[in-house]
Design a protein around this motif. Structure first.
Motif, PDB file in Angstrom:
ATOM      1  N   LEU A   5       0.520  -1.283   0.051  1.00 58.03           N
ATOM      2  CA  LEU A   5      -0.355   0.023  -0.303  1.00 58.03           C
ATOM      3  C   LEU A   5       0.778   1.422   0.044  1.00 58.03           C
ATOM      4  O   LEU A   5       0.777   2.618  -0.345  1.00 58.03           O
ATOM      5  CB  LEU A   5      -1.064  -0.210   1.203  1.00 58.03           C
ATOM      6  CG  LEU A   5      -2.184  -0.737   1.382  1.00 58.03           C
ATOM      7  CD1 LEU A   5      -3.109  -1.367   2.478  1.00 58.03           C
ATOM      8  CD2 LEU A   5      -3.264  -0.601   0.024  1.00 58.03           C
ATOM      9  N   ALA A   6       2.154   1.492   0.247  1.00 54.32           N
ATOM     10  CA  ALA A   6       3.107   2.640   0.576  1.00 54.32           C
ATOM     11  C   ALA A   6       2.782   2.766  -0.826  1.00 54.32           C
ATOM     12  O   ALA A   6       3.374   4.270  -1.325  1.00 54.32           O
ATOM     13  CB  ALA A   6       4.214   1.970   1.705  1.00 54.32           C
ATOM     14  N   PRO A   7       3.573   2.418  -2.008  1.00 51.85           N
ATOM     15  CA  PRO A   7       3.346   3.065  -3.207  1.00 51.85           C
ATOM     16  C   PRO A   7       2.480   3.732  -3.908  1.00 51.85           C
ATOM     17  O   PRO A   7       2.283   4.456  -4.442  1.00 51.85           O
ATOM     18  CB  PRO A   7       4.048   2.137  -3.835  1.00 51.85           C
ATOM     19  CG  PRO A   7       3.831   0.573  -3.071  1.00 51.85           C
ATOM     20  CD  PRO A   7       3.760   0.615  -1.644  1.00 51.85           C
ATOM     21  N   ILE A   8       1.197   2.914  -3.474  1.00 51.06           N
ATOM     22  CA  ILE A   8       0.279   3.094  -3.456  1.00 51.06           C
ATOM     23  C   ILE A   8      -0.578   4.649  -3.198  1.00 51.06           C
ATOM     24  O   ILE A   8      -0.916   5.704  -3.986  1.00 51.06           O
ATOM     25  CB  ILE A   8      -1.184   2.298  -3.169  1.00 51.06           C
ATOM     26  CG1 ILE A   8      -0.588   0.600  -4.479  1.00 51.06           C
ATOM     27  CG2 ILE A   8      -2.705   2.705  -3.728  1.00 51.06           C
ATOM     28  CD1 ILE A   8      -1.473  -0.280  -4.000  1.00 51.06           C
ATOM     29  N   VAL A   9      -0.095   5.202  -2.131  1.00 52.50           N
ATOM     30  CA  VAL A   9      -0.329   5.652  -1.513  1.00 52.50           C
ATOM     31  C   VAL A   9       0.696   7.144  -1.864  1.00 52.50           C
ATOM     32  O   VAL A   9      -0.122   8.407  -1.675  1.00 52.50           O
ATOM     33  CB  VAL A   9      -0.242   5.934   0.553  1.00 52.50           C
ATOM     34  CG1 VAL A   9       0.088   7.325   0.983  1.00 52.50           C
ATOM     35  CG2 VAL A   9      -0.907   4.996   0.814  1.00 52.50           C
TER      36      VAL A   9
END
Length: 208
Positions: free
Chosen positions: A182-186
């Motif tokens: 999820l970090a790169p999506i955020v």
């Protein structure tokens, strides 16, 4: 004569803080007793008092420990002079999300129970939190310098934190996306929208 440290002192501290944070997060700080913390840790109440004098000391240690770790990871990223502005913000987001992945209970304690801290402790801990926010805001300004004059860097930073801070309410360990995914999506969502933000004119001076 001062009491010596028990074998495995540091490990026992971590265990106590982990269980106390879970109880505070789920039951609330006021409703949690030292007896319950001792029982959750599998130790006697006397042993618990060897490490922490009272429940309030646990609260301070949980909240300050969590925000100090956030402060430390920000300082590590800021110290890397090789990072370009976008890479820096992506790294900050990745490190923030990664820290929250293993500190959901401590984060909830910091978010919800800081109001129970005495003024001096609260201001010290919130001061560290403000430093973390300021570092993220500076990373945003590095990408959009015009946002500084419009006083929009901090609001945008808080919107970013809003995406990250409440992941613990819905991200499931067994789900298709974990924190690392999820970090790169955020980062993509935030950085994708950042160029579209219109910098508002700075507020007029009184009487102007």
């Amino acid at each position: 004569m001062a009491r010596g440290r028990l074998p495995g002192y540091a490990d026992q501290l971590d265990l106590i803080l982990e269980h106390a944070a879970r109880l505070f997060a789920r039951r609330g700080y006021p409703a949690t007793t030292m007896n319950q913390v001792a029982e959750a840790c599998g130790v006697s109440k006397a042993t618990l008092y060897h490490y922490y004098r009272d429940k309030y000391a646990l609260l301070v240690s949980i909240a300050e420990g969590h925000v100090s770790r956030l402060q430390g990871l920000v300082e590590e990223v800021d110290a890397d002079a090789t990072l370009a502005p976008e890479r820096r913000l992506r790294e900050l987001i990745a490190r923030l999300v990664g820290e929250y992945a293993g500190a959901q209970d401590a984060h909830r304690v910091l978010t919800e129970d800081v109001k129970f801290l005495e003024e001096g402790d609260r201001e010290r801990i919130l001061g560290k939190e403000r430093q973390v926010v300021a570092s993220f805001a500076a990373a945003v300004v590095a990408l959009r310098p015009d946002l500084k004059e419009a006083a929009m860097a901090k609001p945008l930073t808080m919107l970013l934190f809003g995406m990250v801070n409440w992941m613990f309410t819905w991200v499931k360990p067994e789900g298709p996306l974990d924190h690392a995914a999820l970090a790169p999506i955020v980062a993509d969502l935030f950085l994708g929208g950042l160029p579209a933000v219109q910098a508002a004119a700075p507020p007029a001076a009184p009487g102007g």
